[in-house]
Design a protein around this motif. Sequence first.
Motif, PDB file in Angstrom:
ATOM      1  N   LEU A 253     -13.590  90.408 -15.248  1.00  0.00           N
ATOM      2  CA  LEU A 253     -14.303  91.418 -16.039  1.00  0.00           C
ATOM      3  C   LEU A 253     -13.332  92.331 -16.787  1.00  0.00           C
ATOM      4  O   LEU A 253     -13.548  92.655 -17.954  1.00  0.00           O
ATOM      5  CB  LEU A 253     -15.218  92.255 -15.146  1.00  0.00           C
ATOM      6  N   THR A 254     -12.273  92.746 -16.105  1.00  0.00           N
ATOM      7  CA  THR A 254     -11.273  93.605 -16.740  1.00  0.00           C
ATOM      8  C   THR A 254     -10.635  92.881 -17.923  1.00  0.00           C
ATOM      9  O   THR A 254     -10.447  93.468 -18.990  1.00  0.00           O
ATOM     10  CB  THR A 254     -10.200  94.032 -15.719  1.00  0.00           C
ATOM     11  N   GLY A 255     -10.332  91.606 -17.736  1.00  0.00           N
ATOM     12  CA  GLY A 255      -9.779  90.813 -18.834  1.00  0.00           C
ATOM     13  C   GLY A 255     -10.746  90.678 -19.995  1.00  0.00           C
ATOM     14  O   GLY A 255     -10.359  90.825 -21.157  1.00  0.00           O
ATOM     15  N   TYR A 256     -12.011  90.413 -19.688  1.00  0.00           N
ATOM     16  CA  TYR A 256     -13.015  90.277 -20.751  1.00  0.00           C
ATOM     17  C   TYR A 256     -13.184  91.584 -21.520  1.00  0.00           C
ATOM     18  O   TYR A 256     -13.284  91.587 -22.749  1.00  0.00           O
ATOM     19  CB  TYR A 256     -14.368  89.853 -20.177  1.00  0.00           C
ATOM     20  N   LEU A 257     -13.229  92.697 -20.796  1.00  0.00           N
ATOM     21  CA  LEU A 257     -13.387  93.993 -21.460  1.00  0.00           C
ATOM     22  C   LEU A 257     -12.143  94.337 -22.281  1.00  0.00           C
ATOM     23  O   LEU A 257     -12.263  94.920 -23.362  1.00  0.00           O
ATOM     24  CB  LEU A 257     -13.690  95.087 -20.436  1.00  0.00           C
ATOM     25  N   ALA A 258     -10.970  93.975 -21.788  1.00  0.00           N
ATOM     26  CA  ALA A 258      -9.741  94.215 -22.552  1.00  0.00           C
ATOM     27  C   ALA A 258      -9.750  93.389 -23.838  1.00  0.00           C
ATOM     28  O   ALA A 258      -9.356  93.882 -24.899  1.00  0.00           O
ATOM     29  CB  ALA A 258      -8.519  93.881 -21.698  1.00  0.00           C
ATOM     30  N   GLU A 259     -10.222  92.147 -23.762  1.00  0.00           N
ATOM     31  CA  GLU A 259     -10.335  91.307 -24.962  1.00  0.00           C
ATOM     32  C   GLU A 259     -11.275  91.936 -25.988  1.00  0.00           C
ATOM     33  O   GLU A 259     -11.088  91.780 -27.191  1.00  0.00           O
ATOM     34  CB  GLU A 259     -10.853  89.919 -24.614  1.00  0.00           C
ATOM     35  N   ALA A 260     -12.297  92.653 -25.493  1.00  0.00           N
ATOM     36  CA  ALA A 260     -13.262  93.297 -26.385  1.00  0.00           C
ATOM     37  C   ALA A 260     -12.739  94.635 -26.918  1.00  0.00           C
ATOM     38  O   ALA A 260     -13.427  95.303 -27.687  1.00  0.00           O
ATOM     39  CB  ALA A 260     -14.586  93.514 -25.653  1.00  0.00           C
ATOM     40  N   GLY A 261     -11.523  95.021 -26.493  1.00  0.00           N
ATOM     41  CA  GLY A 261     -10.927  96.250 -27.015  1.00  0.00           C
ATOM     42  C   GLY A 261     -11.075  97.461 -26.116  1.00  0.00           C
ATOM     43  O   GLY A 261     -10.796  98.578 -26.539  1.00  0.00           O
ATOM     44  N   PHE A 262     -11.488  97.264 -24.884  1.00  0.00           N
ATOM     45  CA  PHE A 262     -11.679  98.375 -23.950  1.00  0.00           C
ATOM     46  C   PHE A 262     -10.720  98.210 -22.782  1.00  0.00           C
ATOM     47  O   PHE A 262     -10.910  97.363 -21.922  1.00  0.00           O
ATOM     48  CB  PHE A 262     -13.131  98.424 -23.465  1.00  0.00           C
ATOM     49  N   GLY A 263      -9.658  99.024 -22.779  1.00  0.00           N
ATOM     50  CA  GLY A 263      -8.651  98.907 -21.741  1.00  0.00           C
ATOM     51  C   GLY A 263      -7.613  97.866 -22.140  1.00  0.00           C
ATOM     52  O   GLY A 263      -7.617  97.341 -23.255  1.00  0.00           O
ATOM     53  N   SER A 264      -6.706  97.604 -21.211  1.00  0.00           N
ATOM     54  CA  SER A 264      -5.667  96.628 -21.523  1.00  0.00           C
ATOM     55  C   SER A 264      -5.358  95.781 -20.297  1.00  0.00           C
ATOM     56  O   SER A 264      -5.467  96.241 -19.161  1.00  0.00           O
ATOM     57  CB  SER A 264      -4.391  97.338 -21.988  1.00  0.00           C
TER      58      SER A 264
END
Length: 152
Positions: A64-75
């Motif tokens: 989930l963290t990776g997916y959200l980072a791909e969407a521009g939220f977090g890294s």
Amino acid sequence: MAQRIPLSRHTGAARARHAKAMLLPMPRQIADDLALRVHLSLDALRRGAGSKTDAQTLTQIMLLTGYLAEAGFGSMNHEEFCAADRTAAAVFDTGRENDTWQLDDTGFSLFSSIATNYDRQLHRAPLWAITEASERLDRFIAGRSEPTRKQA
């Protein structure tokens, strides 16, 4: 006589409220509850008192963290993701062989960083991004990569 189904005359207003809610972060209490579950799993695995469910929880938040980072939220960089993936695989291997579900110090440090990032994402990312990441995770777990289309 059949009862009438009450239909709202304000469906446009309901849609507008829903659309606005999807632009905002999730409610703080829900985000805190989700984050707490992750931290409890992380602590259990650090102490060697974890379970398969705890390992699955950390693997899911890694994705989930990776997916959200791909969407521009977090890294989350590729190296961190690969290291976390290898660590999770080692936890599963050891857990299946010895029924000991545990993270070593390096794995704990790595997943602590991921859990902290996940906390920030839950509190800052809009609900639409979290929903899309969750749906993507569900498809991954189910073995599908493409979104399924709803049929009428």
